[in-house]
Design a protein around this motif. Structure first.
Motif, PDB file in Angstrom:
ATOM      1  N   LYS A 139       0.834  -1.209   0.000  1.00 16.38           N
ATOM      2  CA  LYS A 139       0.000   0.000   0.000  1.00 16.38           C
ATOM      3  C   LYS A 139       0.869   1.259   0.000  1.00 16.38           C
ATOM      4  N   GLY A 140       1.958   1.226   0.771  1.00 15.85           N
ATOM      5  CA  GLY A 140       2.851   2.377   0.823  1.00 15.85           C
ATOM      6  C   GLY A 140       3.502   2.659  -0.514  1.00 15.85           C
ATOM      7  N   ALA A 141       3.923   1.597  -1.196  1.00 15.19           N
ATOM      8  CA  ALA A 141       4.526   1.773  -2.516  1.00 15.19           C
ATOM      9  C   ALA A 141       3.513   2.343  -3.504  1.00 15.19           C
ATOM     10  N   ASP A 142       2.284   1.861  -3.436  1.00 12.81           N
ATOM     11  CA  ASP A 142       1.227   2.398  -4.308  1.00 12.81           C
ATOM     12  C   ASP A 142       0.998   3.887  -4.031  1.00 12.81           C
ATOM     13  N   PHE A 143       1.014   4.254  -2.747  1.00 13.39           N
ATOM     14  CA  PHE A 143       0.822   5.659  -2.376  1.00 13.39           C
ATOM     15  C   PHE A 143       1.953   6.533  -2.918  1.00 13.39           C
ATOM     16  N   LEU A 144       3.183   6.043  -2.789  1.00 15.98           N
ATOM     17  CA  LEU A 144       4.325   6.819  -3.269  1.00 15.98           C
ATOM     18  C   LEU A 144       4.273   6.983  -4.788  1.00 15.98           C
ATOM     19  N   ARG A 145       3.832   5.924  -5.476  1.00 14.97           N
ATOM     20  CA  ARG A 145       3.662   6.045  -6.923  1.00 14.97           C
ATOM     21  C   ARG A 145       2.590   7.087  -7.246  1.00 14.97           C
ATOM     22  N   ALA A 146       1.521   7.078  -6.477  1.00  8.64           N
ATOM     23  CA  ALA A 146       0.399   7.985  -6.738  1.00  8.64           C
ATOM     24  C   ALA A 146       0.809   9.443  -6.582  1.00  8.64           C
ATOM     25  N   ILE A 147       1.653   9.735  -5.593  1.00 12.18           N
ATOM     26  CA  ILE A 147       2.086  11.124  -5.390  1.00 12.18           C
ATOM     27  C   ILE A 147       3.385  11.416  -6.145  1.00 12.18           C
ATOM     28  N   ASN A 148       3.851  10.398  -6.893  1.00 15.92           N
ATOM     29  CA  ASN A 148       5.043  10.543  -7.733  1.00 15.92           C
ATOM     30  C   ASN A 148       6.305  10.865  -6.923  1.00 15.92           C
ATOM     31  N   LEU A 149       6.375  10.344  -5.701  1.00 17.20           N
ATOM     32  CA  LEU A 149       7.596  10.513  -4.899  1.00 17.20           C
ATOM     33  C   LEU A 149       8.455   9.270  -5.087  1.00 17.20           C
ATOM     34  N   THR A 150       9.326   9.338  -6.070  1.00 21.91           N
ATOM     35  CA  THR A 150      10.214   8.227  -6.378  1.00 21.91           C
ATOM     36  C   THR A 150      11.607   8.777  -6.652  1.00 21.91           C
ATOM     37  N   GLY A 151      12.494   7.902  -7.031  1.00 22.71           N
ATOM     38  CA  GLY A 151      13.834   8.326  -7.414  1.00 22.71           C
ATOM     39  C   GLY A 151      14.636   8.871  -6.244  1.00 22.71           C
ATOM     40  N   ILE A 152      15.555   9.746  -6.565  1.00 20.08           N
ATOM     41  CA  ILE A 152      16.472  10.304  -5.574  1.00 20.08           C
ATOM     42  C   ILE A 152      15.735  11.059  -4.463  1.00 20.08           C
ATOM     43  N   PRO A 153      14.698  11.873  -4.757  1.00 17.61           N
ATOM     44  CA  PRO A 153      13.986  12.555  -3.658  1.00 17.61           C
ATOM     45  C   PRO A 153      13.436  11.582  -2.621  1.00 17.61           C
ATOM     46  N   LEU A 154      12.958  10.421  -3.064  1.00 16.00           N
ATOM     47  CA  LEU A 154      12.432   9.426  -2.134  1.00 16.00           C
ATOM     48  C   LEU A 154      13.543   8.901  -1.223  1.00 16.00           C
ATOM     49  N   ILE A 155      14.689   8.583  -1.794  1.00 11.66           N
ATOM     50  CA  ILE A 155      15.808   8.058  -1.001  1.00 11.66           C
ATOM     51  C   ILE A 155      16.279   9.098   0.006  1.00 11.66           C
ATOM     52  N   LEU A 156      16.385  10.352  -0.416  1.00 14.37           N
ATOM     53  CA  LEU A 156      16.827  11.417   0.484  1.00 14.37           C
ATOM     54  C   LEU A 156      15.808  11.639   1.607  1.00 14.37           C
ATOM     55  N   MET A 157      14.523  11.557   1.278  1.00 15.34           N
ATOM     56  CA  MET A 157      13.487  11.701   2.299  1.00 15.34           C
ATOM     57  C   MET A 157      13.573  10.565   3.314  1.00 15.34           C
ATOM     58  N   PHE A 158      13.848   9.360   2.833  1.00 12.15           N
ATOM     59  CA  PHE A 158      13.990   8.209   3.729  1.00 12.15           C
ATOM     60  C   PHE A 158      15.171   8.410   4.685  1.00 12.15           C
ATOM     61  N   ILE A 159      16.270   8.950   4.182  1.00 11.73           N
ATOM     62  CA  ILE A 159      17.435   9.230   5.034  1.00 11.73           C
ATOM     63  C   ILE A 159      17.056  10.210   6.141  1.00 11.73           C
ATOM     64  N   LEU A 160      16.330  11.250   5.778  1.00 10.57           N
ATOM     65  CA  LEU A 160      15.939  12.256   6.771  1.00 10.57           C
ATOM     66  C   LEU A 160      14.988  11.672   7.816  1.00 10.57           C
ATOM     67  N   VAL A 161      14.092  10.785   7.387  1.00 14.82           N
ATOM     68  CA  VAL A 161      13.188  10.126   8.340  1.00 14.82           C
ATOM     69  C   VAL A 161      13.995   9.286   9.329  1.00 14.82           C
ATOM     70  N   CYS A 162      14.958   8.539   8.819  1.00 17.63           N
ATOM     71  CA  CYS A 162      15.816   7.715   9.688  1.00 17.63           C
ATOM     72  C   CYS A 162      16.595   8.595  10.663  1.00 17.63           C
ATOM     73  N   ALA A 163      17.101   9.730  10.166  1.00 17.68           N
ATOM     74  CA  ALA A 163      17.867  10.643  11.016  1.00 17.68           C
ATOM     75  C   ALA A 163      17.008  11.207  12.138  1.00 17.68           C
ATOM     76  N   PHE A 164      15.762  11.519  11.827  1.00 17.91           N
ATOM     77  CA  PHE A 164      14.853  12.078  12.837  1.00 17.91           C
ATOM     78  C   PHE A 164      14.514  11.031  13.898  1.00 17.91           C
ATOM     79  N   ILE A 165      14.194   9.812  13.457  1.00 17.78           N
ATOM     80  CA  ILE A 165      13.838   8.752  14.407  1.00 17.78           C
ATOM     81  C   ILE A 165      15.016   8.428  15.307  1.00 17.78           C
ATOM     82  N   ASN A 166      16.224   8.536  14.772  1.00 14.82           N
ATOM     83  CA  ASN A 166      17.423   8.209  15.532  1.00 14.82           C
ATOM     84  C   ASN A 166      17.602   9.096  16.765  1.00 14.82           C
ATOM     85  N   ILE A 167      17.039  10.294  16.736  1.00 11.18           N
ATOM     86  CA  ILE A 167      17.151  11.195  17.887  1.00 11.18           C
ATOM     87  C   ILE A 167      16.427  10.611  19.102  1.00 11.18           C
ATOM     88  N   PHE A 168      15.395   9.810  18.847  1.00 19.30           N
ATOM     89  CA  PHE A 168      14.554   9.302  19.934  1.00 19.30           C
ATOM     90  C   PHE A 168      14.845   7.851  20.311  1.00 19.30           C
TER      91      PHE A 168
END
Length: 516
Positions: A378-407
């Motif tokens: 479902k998540g992959a379908d959602f990302l396709r629907a909003i066209n968040l793929t490629g390098i922006p998706l990978i960079l966003m994932f890095i930032l999410v991991c960085a934020f969670i790491n604080i906690f």
């Protein structure tokens, strides 16, 4: 940052207040073991609710309809009760970490790791001292957490002896040890540990997919030099000018490597050379014992005995020189000392074993319920629907991991939670599990040095108080924040270049796979 004897209490600003809130919230989080049991219970409850709602998804590979399995049903409860031991004993990272730590523990407790770090730093020219401190910090991850207790205080002492601000040396060492924790010129225990979680997550979509301990080695090898260069820049251009001249009274002379330690290091180095030559002799010839039957090391790497032996080889890589150093230095007098070192290491791993039991149950429940797989689809379908793929998706994932790491400070605990969702999700979009793991490692590393919940953070504050009694968590975070920001920018730029050029991130490890 304030300096001893000259500082005045600084009024709290918005950044200090924000960090204080982060610290208070984070401190109220349960222990990671408790978190995993809570998450396991949540999975069980949601499996019941979502099965009632008829939640389902179509498997992208087989076309099969995937439904949520109710773990509160008769069969589900039976599985929970009867499979608990199997979940634990078959948990991929468990044996991997324990075997690797047998060797690392001998190298650490014999004194090899501490002597090696000291030798590396003390022998450096003055002009290269910052680079050597940061580089030694990055490389210290080969001995798990030894860099925190050995190199960080040593970095401060070395800078002080060179007439530089000791807190700059502490910051440089801490940046290398913690901010560059995922990087190394060698494959460390972190590689098979995270690879086990990634493999389990990838198996939700492809039961035959295996992530090797060398999956991120090419990228992390290059990252060692990137982090060293960036660490030098931040230390000398941002941190030291801000700190100014050290006016404190604390002084401590450097304790040089003794002649006996130096001889022991040379002896240990000889054993490393011999060990590497023996492995090469078993790997390079076409009929080598550790070579794949196909004869091509890279193409056959998923099936080579060399890769299957990787964890034991890592343990032996530390175990053999550790014994050699101990015998020559006198820290090992007989086989009982070696057994004691290994026993002490296993004793220190008790917390990890408990964590592994809890994590194993959570991971198994997640897989049994199909929630992770459906969420990924479902998540992959959602990302396709909003066209968040490629390098922006990978960079966003890095930032999410960085934020969670604080906690959540534990790298393995976070990845055990995140991998079952994000690895299959990215596989659906054509990104390899190896790339997902690499992106996580970048995000996890860059905020280590600014997270007050990181297990060694309080110890670093204690080290710093020797040079500035007023130093606190907020001042340490404000000092380390430039490293965190610049490390993140530099690492993401490097990853973008890597992706654009299509360079493998490890032996036999692509960045892209056919979308599933």
């Amino acid at each position: 940052m304030s300096q001893q004897g000259t500082s005045v209490k600084r009024k709290e600003n918005w950044a200090d207040r924000f960090l204080n809130v982060v610290e208070r919230v984070g401190n109220r989080l349960p222990h990671p073991v408790t978190l995993f049991f809570i998450f396991a219970a949540i999975v069980v409850i949601f499996s019941f609710l979502l099965s009632l709602l008829g939640v389902e998804a179509q498997h992208p590979g087989t076309g099969e309809t995937i439904k949520v399995v109710n773990l509160l049903s008769k069969d589900g409860i039976r599985m929970i009760l009867t499979k608990a031991v199997d979940n634990f004993t078959s948990f991929a990272p468990l044996g991997t970490v324990l075997v690797a730590m047998l060797g690392v523990g001998v190298a650490e407790r014999s004194g090899l790791i501490a002597a090696l770090l000291k030798k590396m730093v003390l022998g450096a020219p003055d002009k290269l001292i910052t680079a050597v401190v940061v580089f030694a910090g990055v490389m210290s991850s080969m001995a798990a957490d030894a860099g925190y207790v050995v190199l960080v205080p040593l970095g401060a002492i070395i800078f002080l002896a060179k007439g530089r601000h000791p807190l700059a040396g502490l910051a440089a060492a801490f940046a290398g040890v913690s901010g560059g924790f995922s990087s190394n010129l060698l494959v460390t225990m972190l590689d098979p540990l995270l690879g086990g979680f990634t493999t389990s997550a990838a198996n939700l979509l492809d039961p035959n997919y295996a992530v090797l301990p060398t999956a991120n080695w090419f990228f992390m090898f290059a990252s060692t030099f990137l982090i060293t260069a960036v660490g030098v820049f931040v230390t000398e251009k941002i941190i030291e000018p801000r700190l100014g001249e050290y006016k404190g009274t604390f002084k401590k002379e450097l304790e040089p490597i003794t002649k006996q330690e130096s001889k022991a290091l040379n002896f240990a180095f000889i054993t490393v050379i011999v060990f590497v030559l023996i492995i090469a002799a078993m790997l390079i010839p076409e009929n080598g014992l550790l070579r794949s039957d196909e004869g091509n090391i890279l193409q056959g790497i998923p099936f080579t005995p060399f890769v299957s032996s990787m964890v034991l080889l890592i343990a032996l890589f530390f175990f053999i020189p550790g014994i050699a150093f101990g015998i020559k230095s006198g820290s090992i007098k007989n086989d009982k000392d070696v057994a004691e070192f290994m026993s002490e290491t296993m004793s220190s791993m008790g917390g990890y074993v408990v964590l592994a039991f809890a994590a194993a149950q959570f991971v198994s429940y997640f897989a049994w319920s199909n929630i992770g797989l459906i969420l990924a689809i479902k998540g992959a379908d959602f990302l396709r629907a909003i066209n968040l793929t490629g390098i922006p998706l990978i960079l966003m994932f890095i930032l999410v991991c960085a934020f969670i790491n604080i906690f959540i400070g534990s790298a393995s605990a976070k990845w055990a939670i995140m991998a079952p969702v994000f690895v299959p999700m990215l596989m659906q979009l054509g990104y390899s599990p190896e790339l997902a793991q690499l992106s996580y490692r970048i995000g996890d590393s860059i905020t280590n040095i600014i997270s007050p919940l990181m297990s060694y953070f309080a110890i670093i504050v204690a080290f710093g108080k020797k040079y500035d009694p007023k130093l606190g968590i907020g001042t340490l975070i404000s000092t380390m924040l430039p490293y965190s920001i610049v490390f993140g920018i530099a690492w993401m730029i490097m990853l973008v270049i890597w992706l654009v050029l299509g360079i493998p991130i490890g032996p036999g490890a692509p960045t892209m796979i056919p979308p599933m």
